[in-house]
Motif scaffolding. Sequence first.
Motif, PDB file in Angstrom:
ATOM      1  N   LEU A  53       0.817  -1.210   0.000  1.00 48.65           N
ATOM      2  CA  LEU A  53       0.000   0.000   0.000  1.00 48.65           C
ATOM      3  C   LEU A  53       0.855   1.267   0.000  1.00 48.65           C
ATOM      4  O   LEU A  53       0.494   2.267  -0.630  1.00 48.65           O
ATOM      5  CB  LEU A  53      -0.940  -0.003   1.202  1.00 48.65           C
ATOM      6  CG  LEU A  53      -2.039  -1.063   1.169  1.00 48.65           C
ATOM      7  CD1 LEU A  53      -2.837  -1.038   2.463  1.00 48.65           C
ATOM      8  CD2 LEU A  53      -2.928  -0.886  -0.037  1.00 48.65           C
ATOM      9  N   THR A  54       1.989   1.228   0.671  1.00 50.73           N
ATOM     10  CA  THR A  54       2.906   2.369   0.670  1.00 50.73           C
ATOM     11  C   THR A  54       3.463   2.606  -0.733  1.00 50.73           C
ATOM     12  O   THR A  54       3.567   3.749  -1.184  1.00 50.73           O
ATOM     13  CB  THR A  54       4.050   2.133   1.667  1.00 50.73           C
ATOM     14  OG1 THR A  54       3.490   1.953   2.965  1.00 50.73           O
ATOM     15  CG2 THR A  54       5.013   3.293   1.695  1.00 50.73           C
ATOM     16  N   GLY A  55       3.820   1.541  -1.422  1.00 45.85           N
ATOM     17  CA  GLY A  55       4.311   1.679  -2.793  1.00 45.85           C
ATOM     18  C   GLY A  55       3.263   2.250  -3.730  1.00 45.85           C
ATOM     19  O   GLY A  55       3.550   3.129  -4.547  1.00 45.85           O
ATOM     20  N   VAL A  56       2.031   1.772  -3.595  1.00 43.26           N
ATOM     21  CA  VAL A  56       0.947   2.290  -4.432  1.00 43.26           C
ATOM     22  C   VAL A  56       0.686   3.765  -4.110  1.00 43.26           C
ATOM     23  O   VAL A  56       0.513   4.588  -5.010  1.00 43.26           O
ATOM     24  CB  VAL A  56      -0.325   1.442  -4.246  1.00 43.26           C
ATOM     25  CG1 VAL A  56      -1.525   2.097  -4.902  1.00 43.26           C
ATOM     26  CG2 VAL A  56      -0.108   0.043  -4.797  1.00 43.26           C
ATOM     27  N   ALA A  57       0.674   4.101  -2.827  1.00 45.40           N
ATOM     28  CA  ALA A  57       0.427   5.494  -2.432  1.00 45.40           C
ATOM     29  C   ALA A  57       1.539   6.414  -2.917  1.00 45.40           C
ATOM     30  O   ALA A  57       1.281   7.555  -3.312  1.00 45.40           O
ATOM     31  CB  ALA A  57       0.292   5.584  -0.912  1.00 45.40           C
ATOM     32  N   ALA A  58       2.773   5.938  -2.899  1.00 45.64           N
ATOM     33  CA  ALA A  58       3.882   6.767  -3.387  1.00 45.64           C
ATOM     34  C   ALA A  58       3.761   7.021  -4.886  1.00 45.64           C
ATOM     35  O   ALA A  58       4.163   8.084  -5.374  1.00 45.64           O
ATOM     36  CB  ALA A  58       5.215   6.101  -3.066  1.00 45.64           C
TER      37      ALA A  58
END
Length: 109
Positions: A53-58
């Motif tokens: 989720l952090t990768g997608v949000a970034a």
Amino acid sequence: MAPDNRPLIGPIVVALAGLVIAAVPLQFAGVFGAIGAGDAPMVGLAIGVGLVLTGVAARVRPTFTSELGAVAIVLSLSSVFGALGGLGVGLLLGVLGGSLCVAWKPATS
């Protein structure tokens, strides 16, 4: 850098690290249960999902890429306790991807 002025490589590496880290607890759930570490697979799975989720949000929110990169580094380092750091591979990918996100700056036109 992507042609649309959003980070590309860092978020992809962070999301890949999340997949690797989430796969390890699922792979070794029986071993963790046999040695009495009952909740360790769930912690590792939560860290892996958090990294994805952090990768997608970034990728979606480039204004927060540096902060999300720092979150990815912290999650990757904490994966040692819940997922054995993705057998080291997920840990290294997470720290590398997080560092790429922290270092990313938008292109000036």
